[in-house]
Design a protein around this motif. Structure first.
Motif, PDB file in Angstrom:
ATOM      1  N   PRO A 445       0.135 -32.421 -12.276  1.00 20.57           N
ATOM      2  CA  PRO A 445       0.801 -31.666 -13.356  1.00 20.57           C
ATOM      3  C   PRO A 445       2.315 -31.776 -13.238  1.00 20.57           C
ATOM      4  CG  PRO A 445      -0.884 -30.354 -12.258  1.00 20.57           C
ATOM      5  CD  PRO A 445      -0.694 -31.578 -11.423  1.00 20.57           C
ATOM      6  N   GLU A 446       2.954 -31.807 -14.373  1.00 21.26           N
ATOM      7  CA  GLU A 446       4.414 -31.890 -14.409  1.00 21.26           C
ATOM      8  C   GLU A 446       5.013 -30.481 -14.457  1.00 21.26           C
ATOM      9  OE1 GLU A 446       6.371 -34.535 -14.226  1.00 21.26           O
ATOM     10  OE2 GLU A 446       4.658 -35.866 -13.981  1.00 21.26           O
ATOM     11  N   PRO A 447       6.223 -30.319 -13.934  1.00 17.88           N
ATOM     12  CA  PRO A 447       6.936 -29.056 -14.122  1.00 17.88           C
ATOM     13  C   PRO A 447       7.184 -28.858 -15.635  1.00 17.88           C
ATOM     14  CG  PRO A 447       7.959 -30.392 -12.419  1.00 17.88           C
ATOM     15  CD  PRO A 447       6.985 -31.276 -13.136  1.00 17.88           C
ATOM     16  N   PRO A 448       7.575 -27.670 -16.082  1.00 14.62           N
ATOM     17  CA  PRO A 448       8.049 -26.565 -15.244  1.00 14.62           C
ATOM     18  C   PRO A 448       6.934 -25.622 -14.802  1.00 14.62           C
ATOM     19  CG  PRO A 448       8.475 -26.065 -17.544  1.00 14.62           C
ATOM     20  CD  PRO A 448       7.862 -27.439 -17.512  1.00 14.62           C
ATOM     21  N   ALA A 449       7.028 -25.174 -13.578  1.00 15.05           N
ATOM     22  CA  ALA A 449       6.040 -24.259 -13.023  1.00 15.05           C
ATOM     23  C   ALA A 449       6.247 -22.829 -13.488  1.00 15.05           C
ATOM     24  CB  ALA A 449       6.101 -24.311 -11.494  1.00 15.05           C
ATOM     25  N   ASP A 450       7.327 -22.558 -14.211  1.00 16.31           N
ATOM     26  CA  ASP A 450       7.554 -21.187 -14.681  1.00 16.31           C
ATOM     27  C   ASP A 450       6.960 -20.959 -16.070  1.00 16.31           C
ATOM     28  OD1 ASP A 450       9.283 -22.728 -16.155  1.00 16.31           O
ATOM     29  OD2 ASP A 450      11.040 -21.430 -15.871  1.00 16.31           O
ATOM     30  N   ARG A 451       6.093 -21.856 -16.524  1.00 12.65           N
ATOM     31  CA  ARG A 451       5.396 -21.707 -17.798  1.00 12.65           C
ATOM     32  C   ARG A 451       3.924 -21.397 -17.527  1.00 12.65           C
ATOM     33  NH1 ARG A 451       9.822 -21.147 -18.850  1.00 12.65           N
ATOM     34  NH2 ARG A 451      11.146 -22.299 -20.313  1.00 12.65           N
ATOM     35  N   CYS A 452       3.325 -20.571 -18.375  1.00 11.14           N
ATOM     36  CA  CYS A 452       1.971 -20.103 -18.080  1.00 11.14           C
ATOM     37  C   CYS A 452       0.927 -21.214 -18.194  1.00 11.14           C
ATOM     38  CB  CYS A 452       1.600 -18.929 -18.979  1.00 11.14           C
ATOM     39  SG  CYS A 452       1.543 -19.293 -20.742  1.00 11.14           S
ATOM     40  N   GLY A 453       1.243 -22.328 -18.851  1.00 13.24           N
ATOM     41  CA  GLY A 453       0.281 -23.426 -18.938  1.00 13.24           C
ATOM     42  C   GLY A 453       0.262 -24.325 -17.717  1.00 13.24           C
ATOM     43  N   TRP A 454       1.230 -24.138 -16.803  1.00 15.56           N
ATOM     44  CA  TRP A 454       1.316 -25.040 -15.657  1.00 15.56           C
ATOM     45  C   TRP A 454       0.132 -24.853 -14.702  1.00 15.56           C
ATOM     46  CZ3 TRP A 454       2.297 -23.919 -10.342  1.00 15.56           C
ATOM     47  CH2 TRP A 454       2.565 -25.026  -9.549  1.00 15.56           C
ATOM     48  N   TRP A 455      -0.155 -23.628 -14.311  1.00 12.89           N
ATOM     49  CA  TRP A 455      -1.202 -23.409 -13.319  1.00 12.89           C
ATOM     50  C   TRP A 455      -2.586 -23.833 -13.823  1.00 12.89           C
ATOM     51  CZ3 TRP A 455      -2.183 -23.453  -8.532  1.00 12.89           C
ATOM     52  CH2 TRP A 455      -3.298 -22.822  -7.985  1.00 12.89           C
ATOM     53  N   ALA A 528       5.051 -14.463 -18.767  1.00 13.22           N
ATOM     54  CA  ALA A 528       5.726 -14.428 -17.468  1.00 13.22           C
ATOM     55  C   ALA A 528       4.778 -13.930 -16.380  1.00 13.22           C
ATOM     56  CB  ALA A 528       6.965 -13.531 -17.541  1.00 13.22           C
ATOM     57  N   LEU A 529       3.958 -12.952 -16.702  1.00  7.97           N
ATOM     58  CA  LEU A 529       2.983 -12.437 -15.740  1.00  7.97           C
ATOM     59  C   LEU A 529       1.973 -13.524 -15.379  1.00  7.97           C
ATOM     60  CD1 LEU A 529       2.503  -9.608 -14.430  1.00  7.97           C
ATOM     61  CD2 LEU A 529       0.782  -9.214 -16.208  1.00  7.97           C
ATOM     62  N   ALA A 530       1.496 -14.262 -16.380  1.00  4.36           N
ATOM     63  CA  ALA A 530       0.541 -15.346 -16.120  1.00  4.36           C
ATOM     64  C   ALA A 530       1.190 -16.463 -15.307  1.00  4.36           C
ATOM     65  CB  ALA A 530       0.012 -15.892 -17.446  1.00  4.36           C
ATOM     66  N   ALA A 531       2.442 -16.789 -15.623  1.00  3.00           N
ATOM     67  CA  ALA A 531       3.139 -17.836 -14.880  1.00  3.00           C
ATOM     68  C   ALA A 531       3.362 -17.417 -13.433  1.00  3.00           C
ATOM     69  CB  ALA A 531       4.468 -18.159 -15.554  1.00  3.00           C
ATOM     70  N   LEU A 532       3.687 -16.136 -13.217  1.00  5.02           N
ATOM     71  CA  LEU A 532       3.871 -15.659 -11.844  1.00  5.02           C
ATOM     72  C   LEU A 532       2.566 -15.750 -11.070  1.00  5.02           C
ATOM     73  CD1 LEU A 532       5.643 -14.366  -9.676  1.00  5.02           C
ATOM     74  CD2 LEU A 532       5.040 -12.127 -10.622  1.00  5.02           C
ATOM     75  N   TYR A 533       1.450 -15.410 -11.704  1.00  2.00           N
ATOM     76  CA  TYR A 533       0.154 -15.564 -11.036  1.00  2.00           C
ATOM     77  C   TYR A 533      -0.035 -17.008 -10.582  1.00  2.00           C
ATOM     78  CZ  TYR A 533      -4.819 -16.484 -10.607  1.00  2.00           C
ATOM     79  OH  TYR A 533      -6.041 -16.933 -10.161  1.00  2.00           O
ATOM     80  N   GLY A 534       0.293 -17.957 -11.451  1.00  2.00           N
ATOM     81  CA  GLY A 534       0.126 -19.358 -11.097  1.00  2.00           C
ATOM     82  C   GLY A 534       1.041 -19.800  -9.976  1.00  2.00           C
ATOM     83  N   ALA A 535       2.313 -19.388 -10.037  1.00  2.00           N
ATOM     84  CA  ALA A 535       3.280 -19.818  -9.019  1.00  2.00           C
ATOM     85  C   ALA A 535       2.928 -19.228  -7.654  1.00  2.00           C
ATOM     86  CB  ALA A 535       4.689 -19.409  -9.435  1.00  2.00           C
ATOM     87  N   VAL A 536       2.549 -17.956  -7.619  1.00  2.00           N
ATOM     88  CA  VAL A 536       2.180 -17.331  -6.348  1.00  2.00           C
ATOM     89  C   VAL A 536       0.901 -17.962  -5.801  1.00  2.00           C
ATOM     90  CG1 VAL A 536       1.387 -15.163  -5.316  1.00  2.00           C
ATOM     91  CG2 VAL A 536       3.365 -15.163  -6.830  1.00  2.00           C
ATOM     92  N   SER A 537      -0.057 -18.258  -6.681  1.00  2.00           N
ATOM     93  CA  SER A 537      -1.299 -18.909  -6.236  1.00  2.00           C
ATOM     94  C   SER A 537      -1.010 -20.295  -5.678  1.00  2.00           C
ATOM     95  CB  SER A 537      -2.283 -19.009  -7.409  1.00  2.00           C
ATOM     96  OG  SER A 537      -2.643 -17.733  -7.892  1.00  2.00           O
ATOM     97  N   ALA A 538      -0.149 -21.035  -6.351  1.00  2.00           N
ATOM     98  CA  ALA A 538       0.181 -22.383  -5.891  1.00  2.00           C
ATOM     99  C   ALA A 538       0.876 -22.342  -4.534  1.00  2.00           C
ATOM    100  CB  ALA A 538       1.071 -23.081  -6.918  1.00  2.00           C
ATOM    101  N   ARG A 539       1.746 -21.374  -4.332  1.00  2.00           N
ATOM    102  CA  ARG A 539       2.431 -21.285  -3.044  1.00  2.00           C
ATOM    103  C   ARG A 539       1.431 -20.953  -1.935  1.00  2.00           C
ATOM    104  NH1 ARG A 539       7.646 -17.478  -1.448  1.00  2.00           N
ATOM    105  NH2 ARG A 539       8.373 -18.796   0.272  1.00  2.00           N
ATOM    106  N   ARG A 540       0.486 -20.056  -2.234  1.00  2.00           N
ATOM    107  CA  ARG A 540      -0.519 -19.684  -1.230  1.00  2.00           C
ATOM    108  C   ARG A 540      -1.429 -20.870  -0.896  1.00  2.00           C
ATOM    109  NH1 ARG A 540      -2.837 -16.034  -4.015  1.00  2.00           N
ATOM    110  NH2 ARG A 540      -4.609 -17.294  -4.673  1.00  2.00           N
TER     111      ARG A 540
END
Length: 607
Positions: A445-455, A528-540
């Motif tokens: 997947p391409e960035p940006p990771a701060d979008r809810c479709g990324w995760w 933003a809430l959905a994107a944060l879920y994805g970013a935190v999940s990806a980091r974990r």
């Protein structure tokens, strides 16, 4: 964005799936909140049974309740939010015990007095399937139900200590009946595993032929557990949940299903109701944990030398943890809605499970998406509640604050309700052997990771890569390998694939929920809430994502900055999110989150 009434209403409706059953939800919450103080002359077993009867008094008759079974999700979410151990009793009584009778009895009324007592709550219902002696005991049930042609009864027996059943059946003086899963022996042959309605105890104790062990404690989910054994207990033919099977007068046995695995899957199909409704309860617990921990951190001051008097929530690590927990609780809520939709489609299809693919456990053969959703939502809720406990320091572990009870419930269901590890192993094994598993994985997947479709794109790519890799490993195995010889070296990648499949189901559920938001300002917050879920999940999960080639190192290195930015977007909207995602005022009576926590705690302890 200020908290507007339309935005709050839309977000609340998105979170709360009670819909047409909102009046039932409000009635149950009011009833439970009014009965929150334990009675001094009441032990745990009697309190649970009394509160179960309180709920029964607020519910429609059983036939109406199961005609619209989404009501069961409302019951579970209310009980879990206010009293997690009570929710375990609700699961046993309604979803598993009564649910088995409704699904498998030709006519529940023919069972007679035991059914009437269960349906009205006068008798507490339990479900006895797990046997303590072996792993995966559901696939090797040893409790027997021998048909006696002379009387037309079944004789229930426990052939060894390892066949003893385990459930929350302890406590003295509480009338209880169970749906017991046992292997039918008729005409000198094993006919498969069926369920029976069996009366266990009355006010005086165990009934003849029933032996209960002393109470066994399980601190994570405090109820009165015990081992149950049967010695010649006679069960009338009408209490056999025969599901279309029959035994003729001449002893001939007939089952409309095509074999023992199909019969086992059908007997255990009652688990679909559990898997469909449990996510609603654990999502409610996760949301409440996150909201309370955020409120606590917003008021709590730290005295570290870097900035004495700073509010704890101003610290980036606290924001990452607790806003991340809130985001995950929102994702679990979306998954809970999806689980109910899957269950509704399954009920509409009315197709019997065939038992194909039972390997590590029976659960994915019954319903793969629902079983996996159970596994990933209880794991997510356990992770959220545990994070919130630790981020609240000592307060997080004090019983009056509730977080420990929520965590104990979610953690217990890692094993209860179908072992999550075995569910994910079976799901991964099955996915790798399906035809579509050979599809190409596609680019990262391409960035940006701060979008809810990324995760969601990450989870799809990751699942496809793991499918392809596991399929390739199976094909490369030496010729002639099968069973454990084939799969023992592949257990870790099978589990990882099952987990990736579950992550994709949750991510897709979040995508669908975000797409349904109409208010454009609210959509910005939810995205933003959905994107944060994805970013935190990806980091974990960064290690596995990097190992599979799903993410590049640069994308992983950028995640802390992405999370910082998403936290900054969400912090101004915490009042809206807390009001919509938290429990209604007055329902959860805990000091944590009060404006003056210390005073609230002292007041609670002085009661």
């Amino acid at each position: 964005m200020t908290t507007s009434v339309p935005a709050l209403a839309e977000l609340s409706a998105l979170v709360d799936n009670s819909g047409a059953h909102a009046a039932l939800r409000d009635r149950l919450l009011t009833t439970l909140a009014a009965d929150r103080t334990p009675r001094p002359d009441e032990d745990r077993a009697h309190r649970v049974h009394r509160r179960l009867r309180l709920l029964a008094g607020q519910l429609p008759p059983v036939e109406e309740l199961f005609a619209a079974p989404e009501q069961l999700a409302v019951v579970g979410a209310c009980a879990g939010l206010v009293d997690p151990p009570l929710h375990m009793a609700v699961i046993n009584h309604y979803l598993l015990c009564l649910g088995s009778v409704v699904a498998l009895a030709d006519d529940p009324a023919e069972i007679g007095a035991p059914w009437q007592a269960l349906a009205t709550g006068r008798t507490r219902g339990v479900f006895l399937v797990t046997e303590v002696g072996d792993a995966s005991s559901h696939l090797g049930t040893r409790t027997t139900a021998r048909f006696d042609p002379a009387t037309g009864e079944f004789v229930l027996g426990t052939p060894s200590a390892g066949a003893a059943k385990f459930s929350s059946v302890g406590g003295a003086g509480v009338p209880q009946a169970a749906v017991v899963c046992a292997r039918v022996e008729a005409g000198g042959a094993d006919r498969g595993v069926f369920s029976f309605v069996v009366e266990l105890t009355d006010e005086a104790g165990p009934l003849p032929g029933v032996t209960l062990s002393p109470t066994v404690e399980a601190p994570s989910l405090p109820l009165d557990y015990a081992l149950v054994r049967f010695d010649g207990v006679r069960v009338p033919y009408r209490q056999w949940l025969r599901d279309g099977a029959r035994i003729d007068a001449d002893g001939g046995f007939h089952d409309p299903l095509d074999g023992p695995d199909s019969r086992l899957a059908r007997t255990l199909s009652v688990g679909q109701g559990l898997w469909a409704t449990l996510p609603s309860a654990v999502a409610a617990m996760a949301r409440q944990s996150a909201v309370q921990a955020l409120r606590f951190s917003a008021h709590r001051r730290a005295h570290g030398r870097l900035a004495p008097g700073t509010r704890v929530l101003e610290l980036r690590n606290q924001q990452h943890a607790l806003l991340g927990a809130l985001a995950e609780s929102f994702a679990l809520t979306c998954a809970a809605r999806y689980a109910q939709e899957v269950w509704a489609r399954s009920r509409a299809a009315a197709s019997a499970p065939r038992g194909n693919g039972m390997t590590f456990s029976p659960w994915t053969a019954v319903d793969r998406p629902l079983a996996v959703l159970k596994a990933v939502t209880v794991r997510g809720a356990a992770r959220v509640t545990d994070e919130c406990r630790h981020r609240c320091g000592l307060a997080g572990f004090l019983a009056p604050n509730g977080l420990d009870g929520y965590h104990g419930f979610a953690d217990a269901f890692e094993t209860a309700g179908g072992d999550s590890q075995l569910i994910l192993l079976d799901a991964g094994r099955a996915l790798a052997q399906e035809d579509e598993a050979g599809r190409p994985a596609g680019p990262p997947p391409e960035p940006p990771a701060d979008r809810c479709g990324w995760w969601p794109s990450v989870t799809r790519s990751h699942e496809a890569r793991l499918r392809s890799a596991l399929r390739h490993s199976v094909r490369r195995a030496p010729a002639g390998r099968s069973g454990l010889e084939l799969w023992n070296p592949l257990l870790a990648p099978a589990r990882e694939l099952g987990e990736a499949y579950g992550a994709r189901l949750v991510a897709d559920a979040v995508t669908d929920a975000v797409a349904a938001v109409r208010d454009p300002r609210l959509r910005d917050v939810v995205e933003a809430l959905a994107a944060l879920y994805g970013a935190v999940s990806a980091r974990r999960e960064a290690g596995g994502l990097l190992a599979a080639g799903t993410l590049e190192p640069a994308a992983v290195r950028a995640l802390p900055g992405v999370i910082d930015g998403l936290c900054d977007r969400l912090l101004p909207h915490l009042p809206l999110l807390a009001e919509a995602l938290g429990a209604p005022p007055g329902v959860v009576d805990v000091p944590l989150g009060a404006d003056d926590y210390a005073t609230a705690l002292l007041s609670r302890l002085a009661r």
